[in-house]
Write an enzyme that holds these catalytic residues in place. Structure first.
Site, PDB file in Angstrom:
ATOM      1  CE  LYS A  93      -3.364   2.988   0.540  1.00 30.44           C
ATOM      2  NZ  LYS A  93      -4.208   3.370  -0.613  1.00 30.44           N
ATOM      3  CB  CYS A 136      -2.947   9.674  -4.315  1.00 33.45           C
ATOM      4  SG  CYS A 136      -4.449   9.459  -3.316  1.00 33.45           S
TER       5      CYS A 136
HETATM    6  O1  RRO Z   1      -5.689   5.773  -1.019  1.00 32.75           O
HETATM    7  C1  RRO Z   1      -6.323   6.187  -2.021  1.00 32.75           C
HETATM    8  O2  RRO Z   1      -7.339   6.895  -1.922  1.00 32.75           O
HETATM    9  C2  RRO Z   1      -5.887   5.898  -3.383  1.00 32.75           C
HETATM   10  C3  RRO Z   1      -4.605   6.049  -3.823  1.00 32.75           C
HETATM   11 BR1  RRO Z   1      -3.187   6.494  -2.698  1.00 32.75          BR
HETATM   12  C4  RRO Z   1      -4.295   5.854  -5.192  1.00 32.75           C
HETATM   13  O3  RRO Z   1      -3.149   5.983  -5.650  1.00 32.75           O
HETATM   14  N1  RRO Z   1      -5.317   5.530  -6.016  1.00 32.75           N
HETATM   15  C5  RRO Z   1      -6.570   5.382  -5.597  1.00 32.75           C
HETATM   16  O4  RRO Z   1      -7.477   5.098  -6.405  1.00 32.75           O
HETATM   17  N2  RRO Z   1      -6.859   5.568  -4.259  1.00 32.75           N
END
Ligand code: RRO
Length: 314
Positions: free
Chosen positions: A45, A132
Site C-alpha cells: 500500500k 493519488c
Molecule cells: O488511497 C487512495 O485513496 C488511493 C490512492 Br493512494 C491511489 O493511488 N489511487 C486510488 O485510487 N486511491
C-alpha cells in the site's frame, strides 16, 4: 510448453500478475497472502511518512462495471512498510517485490520519503505514486508536468536505488508527449499506467445519492470502465518512452483476454486492483490459466513473442 514467465528489471517472475497498490496490501498478513498466492509479484500500500486513517467511510464501493474509491491514503506509515520490506528481502532475496511510496503533504514529503528509503537497508524496487486522486484539496503530482520534473530532478540528486512511477491516465496526445518528455530525462526503471480515473461520480439509482462519503461522492474509478483508457496509456507511453523504461499495465484486467491486450500494448507486468478486491486471491490462479490458454490457442510459447506487437489498420 507455453510459459507465462515475465522478465522485469533483471528478474524472471513466474508470471506477470501482481496486485495493484491499495488492494490486499495494507499489512504484513495481507502481503504474506499475496506472497504465497499465484501472483508473480506484489506491491505494498502506498505509504506516507506518518500512518493515516484515511477518509471517512463509506469510501470504497464495488460497482457492476468496476469500483469507485476515495480511500484517502490510509496506511500504516513508511517505517512499517520499510521494516517489513527489509525483513522480506532478507528472508526471500529471490522473490523481489515493489514498495509503494506516496505523499500526503506534497513535494517535500515525497523527497523526505525517498531519502528515508535511500538511507535504509532496502535495495529493491520502489513504485513512486505520483497519482493519488483522493487527497482533498491537493492535485495529483503527475498532472503538473513542471512539478513532476522538479521532483524527479530532486530525487535523482541523492537516490541511487531502482524505482519507477505510478501515473494517472492522460487523455490527450499532447499530454502523452509532455509526460514522456519529462520521464525520458531520467533513469527510471518503469512506469505504471494507470492509477484510477480520478474524480468520477456514481449515483445510486434507488436513493438518488452518491455512494461514497468523501469529497461529495467524487472518487477514483477502476475496473471494466477504465480498460480502454488504461490500454491507450500503456500503448501511448510504450511508443514514447526510452526502451530501457518498462511498463506495468494496470486498469480493467478481469480476464486473461484483458491481460493479453495489456501485453499487446507493451506492458511487461500486470496489476489487478478492482477484480482482486471483488474476487480475492484466487483471481491470480484464474488469470494465469486464462492467459496461458490464450498463448496455447494462438501458438505462442512466450509473452515476448507478442508483447508490444499490437497491429494497426494502416
Ligand atoms: O488511497 C487512495 O485513496 C488511493 C490512492 Br493512494 C491511489 O493511488 N489511487 C486510488 O485510487 N486511491
Amino acid at each position: 510448453m507455453a510459459s507465462l514467465q515475465a522478465t522485469f528489471y533483471g528478474h524472471t517472475y513466474e508470471n506477470p500478475f501482481m496486485n495493484a497498490s491499495g488492494v490486499h496490501c495494507m499489512d504484513t498478513a495481507e502481503l504474506d497472502g499475496l506472497a504465497t498466492s499465484a501472483a508473480g509479484s506484489f506491491v505494498t500500500k502506498s505509504a506516507t511518512a506518518e500512518g493515516r486513517d484515511g477518509n471517512p467511510e463509506p469510501r470504497y464501493v464495488n460497482l457492476e462495471l468496476g469500483s469507485i474509491n476515495s480511500m484517502g491514503l490510509p496506511n500504516l506509515g513508511l517505517a512499517y512498510y520499510l521494516e517489513d520490506a527489509i525483513q522480506r528481502q532478507t528472508a526471500h532475496p529471490d522473490q523481489p517485490f515493489f514498495l509503494s511510496v506516496a505523499s500526503y503533504k506534497g513535494f517535500d514529503e515525497y523527497v523526505a520519503n525517498m531519502k528515508a528509503i535511500q538511507d535504509s537497508a532496502y535495495t529493491g524496487l520502489v513504485e513512486l505514486n505520483l497519482s493519488c486522486p483522493n487527497v482533498p484539496g491537493k492535485p495529483q503530482m503527475a498532472y503538473d508536468f513542471e512539478d513532476t520534473e522538479k521532483l524527479l530532478t530532486e530525487i535523482f540528486r541523492f537516490y541511487t536505488k531502482p524505482f519507477g512511477v505510478k501515473l494517472p491516465p492522460y487523455f490527450d496526445f499532447m499530454h502523452f508527449d509532455k509526460i514522456a518528455a519529462v520521464l525520458n530525462q531520467f533513469d527510471l526503471k518503469f512506469v505504471n499506467c494507470i492509477n484510477s480515473v480520478g474524480n468520477g461520480l456514481y449515483i445510486d439509482d434507488e436513493t438518488d445519492t452518491v455512494v461514497i462519503k468523501p469529497k461529495g461522492g467524487f472518487g477514483g474509478i477502476g475496473g471494466e470502465y477504465v480498460k480502454p483508457t488504461a490500454l491507450a496509456n500503456v500503448r501511448a507511453l510504450r511508443q514514447r518512452l526510452n526502451p530501457t523504461i518498462d511498463i506495468i499495465g494496470t486498469g480493467g484486467i478481469l480476464t486473461g483476454r484483458d491481460a493479453y491486450e495489456h501485453l499487446l500494448c507493451g506492458a511487461s507486468m500486470l496489476q489487478v486492483g478492482t477484480q482482486l478486491y471483488k474476487e480475492g486471491l484466487g483471481v491470480f490462479d484464474r488469470l494465469n490459466s486464462e492467459l496461458l490458454d490464450i498463448l496455447v490457442a494462438k501458438g505462442y510459447n512466450t509473452i515476448a513473442e507478442f508483447k508490444g506487437k499490437l497491429a494497426t489498420l494502416d
